[in-house]
Structure formats: C-alpha cells, structure tokens
Write an enzyme that holds these catalytic residues in place. Structure first.
Site, PDB file in Angstrom:
ATOM      1  N   PRO A 104      81.585 -38.535  35.243  1.00  0.00           N
ATOM      2  CG  PRO A 104      83.904 -38.730  35.343  1.00  0.00           C
ATOM      3  CD  PRO A 104      82.639 -39.492  35.591  1.00  0.00           C
TER       4      PRO A 104
ATOM      5  CD  GLU B 186      89.561 -47.521  34.790  1.00  0.00           C
ATOM      6  OE1 GLU B 186      89.446 -46.697  33.869  1.00  0.00           O
ATOM      7  OE2 GLU B 186      90.297 -47.347  35.783  1.00  0.00           O
TER       8      GLU B 186
ATOM      9  NE  ARG C 117      72.733 -24.654  50.881  1.00  0.00           N
ATOM     10  CZ  ARG C 117      72.297 -23.497  50.395  1.00  0.00           C
ATOM     11  NH1 ARG C 117      71.693 -23.459  49.219  1.00  0.00           N
ATOM     12  NH2 ARG C 117      72.460 -22.378  51.066  1.00  0.00           N
TER      13      ARG C 117
ATOM     14  CG  ASP D 198      71.569 -20.143  48.264  1.00  0.00           C
ATOM     15  OD1 ASP D 198      72.005 -19.668  49.314  1.00  0.00           O
ATOM     16  OD2 ASP D 198      71.022 -21.256  48.172  1.00  0.00           O
TER      17      ASP D 198
HETATM   18  N1  ADE Z   1      82.623 -39.556  39.397  1.00  0.00           N
HETATM   19  C1  ADE Z   1      83.921 -39.347  39.125  1.00  0.00           C
HETATM   20  N2  ADE Z   1      84.128 -38.096  38.718  1.00  0.00           N
HETATM   21  C2  ADE Z   1      82.913 -37.480  38.707  1.00  0.00           C
HETATM   22  C3  ADE Z   1      82.472 -36.190  38.377  1.00  0.00           C
HETATM   23  N3  ADE Z   1      83.288 -35.243  37.930  1.00  0.00           N
HETATM   24  N4  ADE Z   1      81.150 -35.921  38.493  1.00  0.00           N
HETATM   25  C4  ADE Z   1      80.302 -36.867  38.902  1.00  0.00           C
HETATM   26  N5  ADE Z   1      80.665 -38.116  39.241  1.00  0.00           N
HETATM   27  C5  ADE Z   1      81.955 -38.421  39.149  1.00  0.00           C
END
Ligand code: ADE
Length: 249
Positions: A90, A117, A155, A170
C-alpha cells in the site's frame, strides 16, 4: 516474458495460471511463470520466515534472508533476461495502465508478495527496483496485488489475447473510461439497446462510443481528463459534453 512471484502462498497463483487469458498465455508458453516460496529457502528447523519487529508493536515482519535467497533463485530461473523486481504494497505508487504498458515490454519481472505487517526495509533497499500499490486499501497480503499486476501485464503481451479481443479497445488504453456495451436481446425489462448501435452506420457508432466514453469519464473520473492532451475531434466532443452537463444543472 518471464514472470516470477515470491510468495508464502504459491497455490493462490492458480487463479492466474489456470483461468482465462492469463492461464492460456502461460499454458501456451507466451509467458513463463513460476512461484518461489521463501519458506523453501529457510535454514532453521522451524522454517522461520518472519520475526518480531524491532522497537516493538503488533504483528510480525518478513525476514531478509529467505526472501533474498528466493529472489536469487528467481533471478537464476530468468538468467539472460533484464529483470525488474517489484514489491506490491500500500506504500507503493498507484498502479495505472501506462505503468502496466511498460511492464509488458520487460524481459523478466519478479513480483514480491508480502505477508504479516510487511517486510524488512533492508530487503526493499537491497533488492527492490519499484514499489507499487493497486489501491488505497489494505489487503491481507501482496498475492492478489501481484496477480492483478501480472494479469494486466500478460493481456498486453502480443499473442495473449485472441483474435476477437483487443487491448486497443480497453478502458484506459485511450486514457478514457470504456463506453457501454450491449448484446442480445434487443430489449431487457423495457430497456432497449441504443438505436445508433443497430443503425449499421459505423461513423455514427464510433462518434457515439467516443461521446459515451467522454461523458462517463467526465462524470466518474474527471481527474483522468485533466492530464490528457486531446486531439481536435475529442476536445470538441468533450467541450460539447461539458456544455450539455452544465445545461442540465
Ligand atoms: N498489499 C496489501 N495491500 C496492498 C495494496 N493495496 N496494493 C498492493 N499491495 C498490497
């Protein structure tokens, strides 16, 4: 192209290798795919892949050494390829289609899927080239994100999509959201297919689809329109869409 995933849950990748466009591309050899499990690269009797975080706090952190050995083996598996190591988290940059288009030109990609974590920052410093996120939410692990990235990339590789499937059509390939699509029957619960699509007038159909794409993008994702250089026809159509929407207010 070769794609390797580094993951504690190799079976999750069956979703990529066994189904649909990605499954076909992997089975036909258009893409070589393999998973490397850090657990297979441990050297203690408990096969430890994680440890408690320095400084305290909840959860566990993935250790450097098993990850590093797994990556080394993945690199050997793709010897001769120019390799990009990507960590999904994230904290990464937001993934978008133009980044995916670049991945599709890579010779080798190693996708690191974290659990717990997170992973020890020194592994990222030593081994990772790029960190990407698939959205502003937290998954329980990087596998689904790695598969999303792999699927979107595969793809686009020539030979992955069949005759009747085109990546050019697309969403996002033009920088716009896709237009609506319809198939038989002509009427569902009183809702008819737009007349223009039955007209056989290809020029009108093309204009209608462009206008629908612009309308949807303006309404749902105006941020996408802010960054686009538009050619004349599109800009004129967009100006018209905006005028129509403001007249409706
Ligand atoms: N791992 C956990 N959440 C994630 C996300 N939103 N994007 C990429 N990898 C992740």
């Amino acid at each position: 192209m070769k794609i390797a995933a580094v993951s504690l849950f190799p079976d999750m990748f069956d979703a990529l290798t066994e189904f649909g466009v990605s499954g076909r591309a992997i089975k036909s050899g258009t893409v070589d795919f393999a998973v490397f499990n850090p657990r297979d690269y441990t050297q203690d009797k408990h096969q430890s892949v994680d440890g408690r975080p320095y400084g305290g706090g909840p959860g566990m952190v993935m250790m450097v050494a098993p990850l590093q050995r797994a990556v080394a083996d993945a690199r050997r598996w793709m010897t001769g390829c120019r390799v990009k190591v990507i960590y999904l988290s994230p904290q990464g940059r937001a993934l978008h289609q133009s980044a995916v288009q670049e991945f599709a030109h890579c010779e080798g990609i190693i996708l690191i899927a974290g659990r717990y974590e997170g992973i020890d920052e020194r592994f990222i410093a030593l081994e990772v080239d790029e960190e990407w996120s698939i959205g502003d939410y937290v998954l329980s692990g990087g596998e689904l994100a790695a598969m999303a990235l792999a699927d979107a990339t595969i793809r686009l590789i020539p030979g992955s999509l069949g005759h009747n499937e085109s990546a050019q059509q697309d969403s996002f390939s033009s920088g716009l959201l896709d237009c609506p699509h319809y198939t038989r029957p002509e009427c569902v619960s009183g809702q008819r297919v737009p007349e223009v699509l039955l007209s056989g007038d290809h020029q009108r159909i093309r204009r209608w689809r462009l206008r629908q794409s612009l309308l949807r993008t303006q309404l749902r994702r105006p941020d996408l329109l802010a960054v686009l250089p538009f050619e004349e026809e599109r800009q004129a159509e967009l100006d018209d869409v905006r005028k129509e929407l403001s007249d409706d207010d």
